[in-house]
Design a protein around this motif. Structure first.
Motif, PDB file in Angstrom:
ATOM      1  N   LEU A  31      -4.531   6.693   5.557  1.00 22.53           N
ATOM      2  CA  LEU A  31      -5.983   6.658   5.377  1.00 22.53           C
ATOM      3  C   LEU A  31      -6.717   5.819   5.939  1.00 22.53           C
ATOM      4  CD1 LEU A  31      -8.299   8.550   4.107  1.00 22.53           C
ATOM      5  CD2 LEU A  31      -8.262   6.952   2.090  1.00 22.53           C
ATOM      6  N   MET A  32      -6.194   4.422   5.728  1.00 21.31           N
ATOM      7  CA  MET A  32      -7.167   3.465   6.272  1.00 21.31           C
ATOM      8  C   MET A  32      -6.898   3.339   7.880  1.00 21.31           C
ATOM      9  SD  MET A  32      -6.059   0.161   3.720  1.00 21.31           S
ATOM     10  CE  MET A  32      -7.120  -1.054   4.697  1.00 21.31           C
ATOM     11  N   LEU A  51       0.939  -1.190  -0.014  1.00 21.82           N
ATOM     12  CA  LEU A  51       0.047  -0.005   0.098  1.00 21.82           C
ATOM     13  C   LEU A  51       0.949   1.330  -0.029  1.00 21.82           C
ATOM     14  CD1 LEU A  51      -2.505  -0.815   2.889  1.00 21.82           C
ATOM     15  CD2 LEU A  51      -2.870  -1.125   0.333  1.00 21.82           C
ATOM     16  N   SER A  52       0.364   2.274  -0.644  1.00 26.55           N
ATOM     17  CA  SER A  52       1.040   3.654  -0.595  1.00 26.55           C
ATOM     18  C   SER A  52       0.852   4.230   0.747  1.00 26.55           C
ATOM     19  CB  SER A  52       0.607   4.404  -1.696  1.00 26.55           C
ATOM     20  OG  SER A  52      -0.686   5.023  -1.201  1.00 26.55           O
ATOM     21  N   LYS A  53       1.834   4.886   1.306  1.00 21.50           N
ATOM     22  CA  LYS A  53       1.780   5.712   2.632  1.00 21.50           C
ATOM     23  C   LYS A  53       0.332   6.447   2.792  1.00 21.50           C
ATOM     24  CE  LYS A  53       6.534   6.370   3.936  1.00 21.50           C
ATOM     25  NZ  LYS A  53       7.352   7.491   4.442  1.00 21.50           N
ATOM     26  N   ASP A  54       0.004   7.380   1.680  1.00 19.71           N
ATOM     27  CA  ASP A  54      -1.305   7.738   1.827  1.00 19.71           C
ATOM     28  C   ASP A  54      -2.278   6.804   2.137  1.00 19.71           C
ATOM     29  OD1 ASP A  54       0.017  10.040   1.487  1.00 19.71           O
ATOM     30  OD2 ASP A  54      -0.645  10.185  -0.825  1.00 19.71           O
ATOM     31  N   VAL A  55      -2.591   5.799   1.269  1.00 17.34           N
ATOM     32  CA  VAL A  55      -3.515   4.868   1.502  1.00 17.34           C
ATOM     33  C   VAL A  55      -3.570   4.192   2.541  1.00 17.34           C
ATOM     34  CG1 VAL A  55      -4.447   2.585   0.739  1.00 17.34           C
ATOM     35  CG2 VAL A  55      -4.031   4.310  -1.176  1.00 17.34           C
ATOM     36  N   TYR A  56      -2.497   3.586   3.225  1.00 13.91           N
ATOM     37  CA  TYR A  56      -2.084   3.041   4.492  1.00 13.91           C
ATOM     38  C   TYR A  56      -2.573   3.976   5.834  1.00 13.91           C
ATOM     39  CZ  TYR A  56       0.141   1.255   8.739  1.00 13.91           C
ATOM     40  OH  TYR A  56       0.524   0.761   9.798  1.00 13.91           O
ATOM     41  N   LYS A 104      -9.562   5.896   8.942  1.00 17.72           N
ATOM     42  CA  LYS A 104     -10.934   5.405   8.844  1.00 17.72           C
ATOM     43  C   LYS A 104     -11.570   4.313   9.496  1.00 17.72           C
ATOM     44  CE  LYS A 104     -11.622   9.270   6.110  1.00 17.72           C
ATOM     45  NZ  LYS A 104     -12.544  10.418   6.697  1.00 17.72           N
TER      46      LYS A 104
END
Length: 167
Positions: free
Chosen positions: A153-154, A146-151, A157
């Motif tokens: 964000l998860m 996963l990209s850092k941003d997606v990580y 959230k």
């Protein structure tokens, strides 16, 4: 003895070899998962069968000559006291008490925390650090990238309930 539910989730070998477990708290999905992990361990290790009872007063020791151990899932701590505990202590069975947190079980929780053959697992809503640990294990187990941003964000959230981590 007290065990951290996150440790048990992340490392199933961390489930202690005890005869008595009390799973309590306010996070029902986490409580259910911990119960499942303990039952699975003893079903695999001891070839135990599962029997559900409402309170410990319903327990009747029916050991047969060729019968495997039993895992008793006790739905309430109602009626639990030191006398009842001493009556079941010599049993070869495993007892898992499941009770939502309340003032009425404070004495029982203290008892489970102090006794050598008991384990207390308090299951509360997941904090951010716990969500990170669980997410990291999921990512590693499934070899995900996963990209850092997606990580992050998860992490932010995902709710504080364990059910959102179940696949």
């Amino acid at each position: 003895m007290k065990a951290a539910p996150i440790d048990l989730l992340l490392n199933r070998e961390a489930i202690p070899n005890k005869k008595f477990f009390l799973i309590s708290g306010n996070e029902l999905t986490l409580m259910e998962k911990i119960k499942t992990l303990i039952v699975d361990k003893y079903q695999h290790k001891e070839m135990a069968t599962v029997t559900k009872i409402d309170t410990i007063k319903e327990f009747v020791d029916e050991a047969g000559l060729f019968e495997n151990k039993k895992i008793y899932l006790v739905n309430s701590c109602k009626g639990f006291d030191e006398k009842n505990f001493n009556n079941i202590r010599n049993s070869q069975n495993i007892f898992i008490f499941i009770q939502e947190n309340s003032q009425s079980i404070k004495k029982t929780k203290n008892f489970f925390n102090k006794e050598k053959d008991c384990c207390l697992v308090d299951c509360y809503e997941l904090e951010r650090d716990s969500r990170i640990k669980i997410l990291n294990k999921f990512i590693n187990d499934n070899k995900l990238v996963l990209s850092k941003d997606v990580y992050w964000l998860m992490v932010e959230k995902l709710e504080s309930k364990y059910m959102f981590f179940e696949t």
